[in-house]
Design a protein around this motif. Structure first.
Motif, PDB file in Angstrom:
ATOM      1  N   ALA A  55       1.273  -1.861   0.177  1.00 21.35           N
ATOM      2  CA  ALA A  55       0.000  -0.218   0.070  1.00 21.35           C
ATOM      3  C   ALA A  55       0.281   1.439  -0.032  1.00 21.35           C
ATOM      4  O   ALA A  55       0.544   2.199  -0.468  1.00 21.35           O
ATOM      5  CB  ALA A  55      -1.057   0.398   0.938  1.00 21.35           C
ATOM      6  N   GLY A  60      -2.065  -2.592  -4.866  1.00 24.44           N
ATOM      7  CA  GLY A  60      -3.846  -3.053  -4.319  1.00 24.44           C
ATOM      8  C   GLY A  60      -2.555  -4.151  -4.247  1.00 24.44           C
ATOM      9  O   GLY A  60      -2.022  -5.071  -4.553  1.00 24.44           O
ATOM     10  N   TYR A  61      -3.642  -4.820  -2.905  1.00 25.17           N
ATOM     11  CA  TYR A  61      -3.388  -6.451  -2.607  1.00 25.17           C
ATOM     12  C   TYR A  61      -4.894  -6.847  -3.132  1.00 25.17           C
ATOM     13  O   TYR A  61      -5.997  -6.838  -2.198  1.00 25.17           O
ATOM     14  CB  TYR A  61      -3.226  -5.839  -0.468  1.00 25.17           C
ATOM     15  N   ALA A  91     -10.275  -7.840  -1.871  1.00 30.28           N
ATOM     16  CA  ALA A  91      -9.400  -6.754  -2.155  1.00 30.28           C
ATOM     17  C   ALA A  91      -9.249  -6.262  -0.246  1.00 30.28           C
ATOM     18  O   ALA A  91     -10.364  -6.189   0.063  1.00 30.28           O
ATOM     19  CB  ALA A  91     -10.626  -5.887  -2.807  1.00 30.28           C
ATOM     20  N   GLY A  93      -7.709  -2.470   2.193  1.00 29.07           N
ATOM     21  CA  GLY A  93      -6.761  -1.192   2.285  1.00 29.07           C
ATOM     22  C   GLY A  93      -6.112  -1.436   2.982  1.00 29.07           C
ATOM     23  O   GLY A  93      -7.046  -2.054   4.173  1.00 29.07           O
ATOM     24  N   ARG A  95      -2.906   0.256   5.346  1.00 23.83           N
ATOM     25  CA  ARG A  95      -2.627   1.164   6.122  1.00 23.83           C
ATOM     26  C   ARG A  95      -1.050   0.974   7.609  1.00 23.83           C
ATOM     27  O   ARG A  95      -1.880   0.550   8.164  1.00 23.83           O
ATOM     28  CB  ARG A  95      -2.824   2.273   5.547  1.00 23.83           C
TER      29      ARG A  95
END
Length: 99
Positions: A55, A60-61, A91, A93, A95
């Motif tokens: 990220a 993207g992961y 998917a 996100g 951080r």
């Protein structure tokens, strides 16, 4: 943009192919972030700190998610077993929060 499948498990690679999920390159380990560019996507079952590293780079992961019962843990799973365990791509996100 490139899509990388990161897995050392042959069953995961076979499952991806069987399910018709597209990827451009298969890697057994993600040890060289220099090959990744912002906008790329990595598919795998990575530890959260590595997902956060992606990220940070704008990559993207997609997580290969499944619940593995205790009696199957630590074993190589086939594509068929992954399907029976309701494997799916999700998917995420992630951080890193610095204090």
């Amino acid at each position: 943009m490139s899509i990388y499948l990161v897995s050392r498990h042959l069953g995961a690679v076979e499952w991806m192919n069987h399910m018709g999920h597209h990827y451009d390159k298969h890697l057994t380990h993600l040890d060289n972030y220099d090959q990744l560019s912002a906008g790329d996507i990595v598919i795998g079952s990575l530890p959260i700190n590595l997902a956060a590293d992606l990220a940070d780079r704008g990559v993207g992961y997609m997580h290969l998610s499944l619940s593995v019962p205790e009696h199957l843990r630590g074993r190589e799973l086939s594509a068929e077993q992954l399907s029976h365990l309701d494997a799916k791509l999700e998917a995420f996100g992630v951080r890193r929060i610095l204090h």
